[in-house]
Design a protein around this motif. Sequence first.
Motif, PDB file in Angstrom:
ATOM      1  N   ALA A  60       1.016  -1.336   0.080  1.00 53.84           N
ATOM      2  CA  ALA A  60      -0.426  -0.080   0.090  1.00 53.84           C
ATOM      3  C   ALA A  60       1.231   1.260   0.549  1.00 53.84           C
ATOM      4  CB  ALA A  60      -1.052   0.072   1.314  1.00 53.84           C
ATOM      5  N   ALA A  61       1.831   1.180   0.815  1.00 49.95           N
ATOM      6  CA  ALA A  61       3.204   2.156   0.817  1.00 49.95           C
ATOM      7  C   ALA A  61       3.249   2.782  -0.367  1.00 49.95           C
ATOM      8  CB  ALA A  61       4.183   2.228   2.272  1.00 49.95           C
ATOM      9  N   VAL A  62       4.195   1.306  -0.893  1.00 49.44           N
ATOM     10  CA  VAL A  62       4.285   1.504  -1.954  1.00 49.44           C
ATOM     11  C   VAL A  62       3.785   1.962  -3.696  1.00 49.44           C
ATOM     12  CG1 VAL A  62       5.531  -0.001  -4.057  1.00 49.44           C
ATOM     13  CG2 VAL A  62       6.064  -0.197  -1.894  1.00 49.44           C
ATOM     14  N   ASP A  63       2.509   1.734  -3.693  1.00 51.11           N
ATOM     15  CA  ASP A  63       1.583   2.439  -4.667  1.00 51.11           C
ATOM     16  C   ASP A  63       1.170   3.647  -3.806  1.00 51.11           C
ATOM     17  OD1 ASP A  63       1.349  -0.384  -5.628  1.00 51.11           O
ATOM     18  OD2 ASP A  63      -0.873  -1.068  -4.591  1.00 51.11           O
ATOM     19  N   ALA A  64       1.320   3.859  -3.098  1.00 54.27           N
ATOM     20  CA  ALA A  64       0.803   5.401  -2.840  1.00 54.27           C
ATOM     21  C   ALA A  64       2.238   6.481  -3.119  1.00 54.27           C
ATOM     22  CB  ALA A  64       1.166   5.552  -1.453  1.00 54.27           C
ATOM     23  N   ILE A  65       3.050   5.916  -2.992  1.00 56.31           N
ATOM     24  CA  ILE A  65       4.593   6.201  -3.579  1.00 56.31           C
ATOM     25  C   ILE A  65       4.473   7.221  -4.443  1.00 56.31           C
ATOM     26  CG2 ILE A  65       7.095   7.288  -3.404  1.00 56.31           C
ATOM     27  CD1 ILE A  65       7.332   5.561  -0.519  1.00 56.31           C
ATOM     28  N   TRP A  66       4.557   5.367  -5.140  1.00 57.30           N
ATOM     29  CA  TRP A  66       4.801   5.381  -6.943  1.00 57.30           C
ATOM     30  C   TRP A  66       3.921   6.397  -7.657  1.00 57.30           C
ATOM     31  CZ3 TRP A  66       8.579   3.883  -9.693  1.00 57.30           C
ATOM     32  CH2 TRP A  66       8.232   3.295 -11.545  1.00 57.30           C
ATOM     33  N   THR A  67       1.912   6.204  -6.931  1.00 51.32           N
ATOM     34  CA  THR A  67       1.177   7.276  -7.673  1.00 51.32           C
ATOM     35  C   THR A  67       1.215   8.807  -7.837  1.00 51.32           C
ATOM     36  OG1 THR A  67      -0.852   6.186  -6.946  1.00 51.32           O
ATOM     37  CG2 THR A  67      -0.878   7.858  -7.437  1.00 51.32           C
ATOM     38  N   LYS A  68       1.782   9.127  -6.324  1.00 51.91           N
ATOM     39  CA  LYS A  68       2.452  10.588  -6.385  1.00 51.91           C
ATOM     40  C   LYS A  68       3.399  11.043  -6.886  1.00 51.91           C
ATOM     41  CE  LYS A  68       1.648  10.915  -1.192  1.00 51.91           C
ATOM     42  NZ  LYS A  68       2.206  11.091   0.447  1.00 51.91           N
ATOM     43  N   LEU A  69       4.644   9.615  -7.426  1.00 46.89           N
ATOM     44  CA  LEU A  69       5.491  10.354  -8.523  1.00 46.89           C
ATOM     45  C   LEU A  69       5.561  10.310  -9.578  1.00 46.89           C
ATOM     46  CD1 LEU A  69       8.688  10.215  -8.507  1.00 46.89           C
ATOM     47  CD2 LEU A  69       8.698   7.778  -8.862  1.00 46.89           C
ATOM     48  N   THR A  70       4.362   9.234 -10.298  1.00 45.53           N
ATOM     49  CA  THR A  70       3.841   9.379 -11.015  1.00 45.53           C
ATOM     50  C   THR A  70       3.026  10.537 -12.154  1.00 45.53           C
ATOM     51  OG1 THR A  70       2.838   7.157 -11.095  1.00 45.53           O
ATOM     52  CG2 THR A  70       4.369   6.898 -11.551  1.00 45.53           C
ATOM     53  N   ASN A  71       2.218  11.061 -10.659  1.00 45.51           N
ATOM     54  CA  ASN A  71       1.470  12.681 -10.538  1.00 45.51           C
ATOM     55  C   ASN A  71       2.386  13.883 -10.642  1.00 45.51           C
ATOM     56  OD1 ASN A  71      -0.904  10.481 -10.724  1.00 45.51           O
ATOM     57  ND2 ASN A  71      -1.444  10.943  -8.478  1.00 45.51           N
ATOM     58  N   LYS A  72       3.292  13.803 -10.178  1.00 45.53           N
ATOM     59  CA  LYS A  72       4.617  14.452 -10.054  1.00 45.53           C
ATOM     60  C   LYS A  72       4.700  14.516 -11.456  1.00 45.53           C
ATOM     61  CE  LYS A  72       6.203  17.911  -7.791  1.00 45.53           C
ATOM     62  NZ  LYS A  72       5.341  18.930  -7.726  1.00 45.53           N
ATOM     63  N   PHE A  73       5.555  13.996 -11.763  1.00 44.26           N
ATOM     64  CA  PHE A  73       6.798  14.245 -13.237  1.00 44.26           C
ATOM     65  C   PHE A  73       5.375  13.181 -14.432  1.00 44.26           C
ATOM     66  CE2 PHE A  73       9.117  13.924  -9.981  1.00 44.26           C
ATOM     67  CZ  PHE A  73       9.777  14.963  -9.381  1.00 44.26           C
ATOM     68  N   LYS A  74       5.161  14.293 -14.671  1.00 43.28           N
ATOM     69  CA  LYS A  74       4.709  13.195 -16.862  1.00 43.28           C
ATOM     70  C   LYS A  74       5.731  11.982 -17.373  1.00 43.28           C
ATOM     71  CE  LYS A  74       3.142  17.066 -17.892  1.00 43.28           C
ATOM     72  NZ  LYS A  74       2.959  18.805 -19.219  1.00 43.28           N
ATOM     73  N   LYS A  75       7.168  12.638 -17.068  1.00 44.95           N
ATOM     74  CA  LYS A  75       7.962  11.071 -17.280  1.00 44.95           C
ATOM     75  C   LYS A  75       8.646  10.991 -15.855  1.00 44.95           C
ATOM     76  CE  LYS A  75       8.794  11.674 -22.454  1.00 44.95           C
ATOM     77  NZ  LYS A  75       9.686  12.196 -22.967  1.00 44.95           N
ATOM     78  N   ILE A  76       9.435   9.487 -15.494  1.00 44.34           N
ATOM     79  CA  ILE A  76      10.285   9.535 -15.066  1.00 44.34           C
ATOM     80  C   ILE A  76      11.892   9.185 -15.457  1.00 44.34           C
ATOM     81  CG2 ILE A  76      10.627   7.695 -12.971  1.00 44.34           C
ATOM     82  CD1 ILE A  76       7.912   7.713 -12.438  1.00 44.34           C
ATOM     83  N   ASN A  77      12.169  10.166 -15.368  1.00 44.08           N
ATOM     84  CA  ASN A  77      13.576   9.339 -16.083  1.00 44.08           C
ATOM     85  C   ASN A  77      14.490   9.968 -15.296  1.00 44.08           C
ATOM     86  OD1 ASN A  77      14.244  12.112 -17.677  1.00 44.08           O
ATOM     87  ND2 ASN A  77      13.035  11.603 -18.961  1.00 44.08           N
ATOM     88  N   PRO A  78      16.249   9.670 -16.087  1.00 41.44           N
ATOM     89  CA  PRO A  78      17.369  10.156 -14.693  1.00 41.44           C
ATOM     90  C   PRO A  78      17.896  11.426 -14.875  1.00 41.44           C
ATOM     91  CG  PRO A  78      18.208   8.026 -16.020  1.00 41.44           C
ATOM     92  CD  PRO A  78      16.649   8.064 -16.309  1.00 41.44           C
ATOM     93  N   LYS A  79      17.082  12.107 -15.036  1.00 41.67           N
ATOM     94  CA  LYS A  79      17.367  13.434 -15.435  1.00 41.67           C
ATOM     95  C   LYS A  79      16.741  14.084 -15.240  1.00 41.67           C
ATOM     96  CE  LYS A  79      17.949  17.856 -18.978  1.00 41.67           C
ATOM     97  NZ  LYS A  79      17.655  17.890 -19.651  1.00 41.67           N
ATOM     98  N   VAL A  80      15.161  14.238 -14.700  1.00 44.10           N
ATOM     99  CA  VAL A  80      14.343  14.557 -13.910  1.00 44.10           C
ATOM    100  C   VAL A  80      13.886  13.769 -12.447  1.00 44.10           C
ATOM    101  CG1 VAL A  80      11.104  13.635 -13.394  1.00 44.10           C
ATOM    102  CG2 VAL A  80      11.760  14.588 -15.814  1.00 44.10           C
ATOM    103  N   ILE A  81      14.997  12.830 -11.752  1.00 44.88           N
ATOM    104  CA  ILE A  81      14.937  13.057 -11.005  1.00 44.88           C
ATOM    105  C   ILE A  81      16.598  13.181 -10.444  1.00 44.88           C
ATOM    106  CG2 ILE A  81      15.642  10.601  -9.588  1.00 44.88           C
ATOM    107  CD1 ILE A  81      12.476  10.379  -9.666  1.00 44.88           C
ATOM    108  N   ALA A  82      17.363  13.295 -10.629  1.00 42.27           N
ATOM    109  CA  ALA A  82      18.719  14.313 -10.507  1.00 42.27           C
ATOM    110  C   ALA A  82      17.620  15.405 -10.318  1.00 42.27           C
ATOM    111  CB  ALA A  82      19.811  14.363 -12.226  1.00 42.27           C
ATOM    112  N   ASN A  83      17.149  16.462 -11.486  1.00 44.11           N
ATOM    113  CA  ASN A  83      16.682  17.508 -11.513  1.00 44.11           C
ATOM    114  C   ASN A  83      15.988  18.012 -10.115  1.00 44.11           C
ATOM    115  OD1 ASN A  83      18.965  18.678 -13.135  1.00 44.11           O
ATOM    116  ND2 ASN A  83      17.543  18.631 -14.370  1.00 44.11           N
ATOM    117  N   ALA A  84      15.098  17.213  -9.632  1.00 43.26           N
ATOM    118  CA  ALA A  84      13.856  17.167  -8.737  1.00 43.26           C
ATOM    119  C   ALA A  84      14.542  17.982  -7.095  1.00 43.26           C
ATOM    120  CB  ALA A  84      13.609  15.343  -8.803  1.00 43.26           C
ATOM    121  N   SER A  85      14.647  18.422  -6.731  1.00 45.77           N
ATOM    122  CA  SER A  85      14.322  18.938  -5.417  1.00 45.77           C
ATOM    123  C   SER A  85      14.137  17.733  -3.675  1.00 45.77           C
ATOM    124  CB  SER A  85      13.532  20.117  -4.617  1.00 45.77           C
ATOM    125  OG  SER A  85      12.476  20.112  -4.408  1.00 45.77           O
TER     126      SER A  85
END
Length: 146
Positions: A60-85
């Motif tokens: 449940a926690a994994v699904d919640a975090i994954w949903t927040k992550l995918t909702n926050k960023f249109k694409k999940i890639n190394p550049k997005v994560i590297a630049n995220a605060s």
Amino acid sequence: MKSKYFKYQKIDPSLLKELINIDHKIAQYIDLNQPFYFRIMPNHFHCLVHTIVSQQLSNAAVDAIWTKLTNKFKKINPKVIANASLETLRDIGFSENKIKCLKQISYDICDKKLNLKKIEKLPNEKIYAILTKYHNIGNWSVDILS
């Protein structure tokens, strides 16, 4: 809702029977009369991120975090994560240790120090040697990826 991150692969019933023969406890979760699918992540980076997310957390926690992550960023890639605060990643639900790991992997991919496509062709021992150098990546995490 269909996810752009996951694909589902139907498993041959004969392989399921072999699995049940190896581990009888798993039989309670498998109905050989119904199609059985494994959820896979074809993108190595997505899989690595999801593996890090899921360390020591409930589904449940994994699904919640994954949903927040995918909702926050249109694409999940190394550049997005590297630049995220750090604050953004904390707000999504990542711990300091997971942020450290994700950031270092993302930086190394962006800097071409790590190529996930190339390492998939290496023998398992070398894959373990490369990935377990990263904070929070142990043998279990590498097992999930391979």
